[in-house]
Write an enzyme that holds these catalytic residues in place. Structure first.
Site, PDB file in Angstrom:
ATOM      1  CB  SER A   1      -0.882   0.030   1.250  1.00 44.12           C
ATOM      2  OG  SER A   1      -0.054   0.025   2.389  1.00 44.12           O
TER       3      SER A   1
ATOM      4  CB  THR B   1      -0.615   0.726  -4.204  1.00 38.16           C
ATOM      5  OG1 THR B   1      -0.650  -0.087  -3.022  1.00 38.16           O
ATOM      6  CG2 THR B   1      -0.343   2.171  -3.857  1.00 38.16           C
ATOM      7  CE1 TYR B   2      -4.252  -1.285   1.440  1.00 37.02           C
ATOM      8  CE2 TYR B   2      -3.443  -2.580  -0.411  1.00 37.02           C
ATOM      9  CZ  TYR B   2      -3.567  -2.384   0.946  1.00 37.02           C
ATOM     10  OH  TYR B   2      -2.988  -3.271   1.811  1.00 37.02           O
TER      11      TYR B   2
ATOM     12  N   GLY C   1       5.337  -2.749   1.180  1.00 34.72           N
ATOM     13  CA  GLY C   1       5.285  -4.021   0.470  1.00 34.72           C
ATOM     14  C   GLY C   1       6.011  -3.949  -0.860  1.00 34.72           C
ATOM     15  CB  ALA C   2       5.350  -5.664  -4.084  1.00 34.84           C
ATOM     16  CB  ALA C   3       4.308  -0.288  -3.811  1.00 35.41           C
TER      17      ALA C   3
END
EC number: 4.1.1.11
Length: 118
Positions: A25, A57-58, A73-75
């Site tokens: 996120s 993303t959010y 995370g991945a972002a």
């Protein structure tokens, strides 16, 4: 006909952190969310001005007044602390609504202070 239109934009925010070991996120200061009319869990597009990455993303609500812009995370692999990003949201409008629609624009300075609203 329905059209996808810009709803809001936080322009030239500075990434304050990138946390790989967190649920994916972006964490955004609640004051900036309010200024841009962005809700928690709303889908956003992130554009990294430093490397050209563009991804979705959010939003997770960050502490009010903290000036936090943290990719999680991945972002977090797509940004570095200090990168300048643009945060975008979109809405879907009928043709007749589009001509009067005005997106919420939030222009930032280099310290994640709101410089101007448009």
């Amino acid at each position: 006909m329905l059209r996808h239109m810009l709803k809001s934009k936080i322009h030239r925010a500075v990434v304050t952190d990138a946390n790989l070991n967190y649920v994916g996120s972006i964490t955004i200061d609640r004051d900036l969310m309010d200024a841009a009319d962005i809700l928690e869990n709303e889908k956003v597009t992130i554009v990294n001005n430093n490397n050209g990455a563009r991804f979705d993303t959010y939003v997770i609500e960050g502490e009010r007044g903290s000036k936090v812009i943290c990719l999680n995370g991945a972002a977090s692999r797509l940004v570095q602390k200090g990168d300048v990003v643009i945060i975008l949201t979109y809405t879907v409008l009928q043709d007749e609504e589009c001509h009067n629609h005005k997106p919420r624009l939030v222009f930032m300075d280099g310290n994640n202070n709101i410089k101007e609203l448009g």
